[in-house]
Design a protein around this motif. Structure first.
Motif, PDB file in Angstrom:
ATOM      1  N   GLN A  40     -35.772  10.673 -45.529  1.00  0.00           N
ATOM      2  CA  GLN A  40     -36.065   9.719 -44.449  1.00  0.00           C
ATOM      3  C   GLN A  40     -36.635  10.505 -43.276  1.00  0.00           C
ATOM      4  OE1 GLN A  40     -32.879   6.975 -43.640  1.00  0.00           O
ATOM      5  NE2 GLN A  40     -33.847   6.139 -41.827  1.00  0.00           N
ATOM      6  N   GLY A  95     -34.917   8.391 -36.004  1.00  0.00           N
ATOM      7  CA  GLY A  95     -34.389   7.151 -35.449  1.00  0.00           C
ATOM      8  C   GLY A  95     -33.808   7.351 -34.064  1.00  0.00           C
ATOM      9  N   THR A 116     -33.797   2.873 -37.076  1.00  0.00           N
ATOM     10  CA  THR A 116     -34.823   3.779 -37.577  1.00  0.00           C
ATOM     11  C   THR A 116     -36.167   3.362 -36.997  1.00  0.00           C
ATOM     12  OG1 THR A 116     -35.376   2.417 -39.495  1.00  0.00           O
ATOM     13  CG2 THR A 116     -33.550   3.968 -39.742  1.00  0.00           C
ATOM     14  N   ASN A 152     -31.709  12.206 -36.078  1.00  0.00           N
ATOM     15  CA  ASN A 152     -31.758  11.073 -35.166  1.00  0.00           C
ATOM     16  C   ASN A 152     -31.681  11.578 -33.730  1.00  0.00           C
ATOM     17  OD1 ASN A 152     -31.995   8.625 -36.685  1.00  0.00           O
ATOM     18  ND2 ASN A 152     -29.901   8.914 -37.396  1.00  0.00           N
TER      19      ASN A 152
END
Length: 468
Positions: free
Chosen positions: A111, A115, A153, A198
């Motif tokens: 990923q 985010g 996200t 993140n």
């Protein structure tokens, strides 16, 4: 972080003093406010129970070919979304000099988007409150948990899924610099995510920001008490709370550590330089030891974790119905921190952990971090160091003990037992190469920057502030 720096923090920093009106003193006052404020504890329980009812999710396991918008790439076997966004599941091959197993293959979540995890702070009657959200996630056993103000996200907040806008997002995407209390990129589970990061943020806001229906204002004292309740404060809220300047009353007091800050930083650099790990992307269908059936991707031993598919129905989420893959761990994890007073100063025993998904080889983790079931087949001498100390702990020396959920948007029923155990003064001060006793003040300094403490350690830091 060295003794001189500890007695003379950086001027203007969040931890620079505790004079009335300073941020640190305001945070300490919020930590002492354990009831009342905008929402009493009793009112919170009623509000949260209603949110659980309103946001109930129907989550059903399905076969992979029932996934909508997801599929296996023919050439690699990787599991991807048709849009190319959100996340994907591929394979990696790992060669490492760390741990009882030095070479393996596994699936891992990719990923690459960064985010936003953000908590808004606002003062009410002179007391700082955090704006928290009751958020349902399909992987949570109890659906709804307490999350940050914003938990999104980039695919979510750019609305790739066609859903509704993320409330309060504008406060964090381009914040007014003087209002920023904390802002750092932090990792997530390095065994399950590949270099996932993140932006962990805390931003102070004014009276123009009000709590919506699914949001509430809580003091740090209230949040500290809720951390002790199982599966209530979610992982994303815990990591953001850990990035706040230390809110414990009296935490600004000076105290020399066993090691100076310079020594701790040098040790981290040394472990990053000396440990060797090679992580090579693999097509998922080439991950040796793993098999794919109609309903799961799993290891042939039955250990570690599986990749499964779920169908989700909700009448209150940004999208009312969707399907997705989730990573399902096998067994309850254990994340334990040993603490000891050395020269009267509390220290925590941190480990230098090597995980294949870390961006910079090593991050500091708890003293013990494992799933005990995964070591059932391993000889006793290869079990995680200090695991027996944790399993044989005395109840009277256990300062914190709660089963808490990991991230419910990517993991299914992922839970760990978080423990803080105070050891006796005669507990050996010996430090193996991958362990160091670190003061709380040194930990707080490391948390101002990225990629120093892993996500499990950050949960325990937030918990530690409630018991010391």
């Amino acid at each position: 972080m060295d003794s001189a720096a500890e007695s003379s923090p950086i001027p203007g920093s969040a931890s620079s003093d505790r004079r009335p009106g300073s941020l640190s003193s305001r945070l300490a006052a919020s930590a002492l406010a354990t009831d009342g404020g905008v929402m009493s504890n009793e009112a919170f329980d009623k509000w949260f129970e209603e949110r659980q009812y309103q946001h109930a999710l129907q989550v059903s396991r399905i076969a992979f070919d029932e996934l909508q918008g997801w599929g296996f790439a023919p050439e690699t076997g990787d599991l991807r979304h048709d849009s190319g966004r959100f996340f994907s599941i591929g394979g990696i091959g790992v060669h490492s000099d760390y741990g009882p197993v030095r070479q393996w293959c596994q699936p891992i979540i990719h990923q690459p988007e960064i985010g936003v995890l953000g908590i808004a702070l606002r003062e009410f009657d002179g007391v700082l409150h955090c704006l928290m959200q009751a958020k349902p996630e399909p992987g949570n056993a109890n659906a709804v948990q307490l999350s940050p103000t914003v938990q999104a996200t980039k695919s979510n907040y750019t609305r790739v899924h066609g859903g509704s806008a993320v409330p309060y997002l504008e406060r964090f995407i381009d914040p007014d610099p003087p209002r920023v209390v904390a802002d750092a990129l932090q990792s997530e589970q390095g065994s399950w995510f590949f270099r996932k990061r993140n932006r962990n943020m805390v931003v102070e806001v004014g009276p123009e920001v009000e709590a919506g229906e699914d949001f509430c204002w809580l003091t740090l004292g209230q949040l500290g008490a809720l951390l002790h309740r199982p599966d209530l404060v979610n992982m994303d809220a815990r990591t953001v709370l850990s990035c706040l300047p230390d809110w414990r009353a009296g935490s600004g007091a000076a105290g020399a550590g066993l090691h100076s800050g310079t020594e701790i930083r040098s040790w981290i650099t040394q472990r990053r330089a000396q440990h060797e790990i090679s992580v090579e992307p693999l097509p998922l269908h080439d991950a040796a030891g793993w098999y794919r059936s109609e309903r799961e991707i799993a290891h042939e031993s039955g250990l570690f974790f599986s990749i499964v598919a779920v169908d989700v129905r909700s009448h209150r989420r940004e999208v009312p119905a969707w399907s997705q893959p989730l990573l399902e761990p096998h067994g309850l994890g254990v994340a334990a921190l040993l603490v000891k007073r050395i020269g009267g100063v509390p220290h925590a025993l941190l480990s230098a952990r090597v995980e294949p998904g870390f961006l910079d080889v090593v991050e500091l983790g708890p003293t013990v971090q494992c799933t005990p079931e995964s070591y059932a087949h391993v000889p006793a001498e290869l079990r995680p160091r200090y695991l027996d100390v944790v399993l044989d702990r005395r109840p009277g020396r256990t300062l914190f003990d709660a089963v808490l959920s990991e991230e419910g948007g990517r993991f299914l029923d992922a839970r760990s037992r978080y423990l803080i155990i105070e050891v006796d003064e005669d507990f050996p001060a010996e430090e193996p190469a991958d362990f160091r006793w670190v003061t709380l003040r040194q930990i707080n300094e490391l948390l101002r920057y990225s990629h120093h403490l892993n996500v499990q350690a950050r949960t325990l830091v937030a918990a530690l502030r409630t018991v010391l």
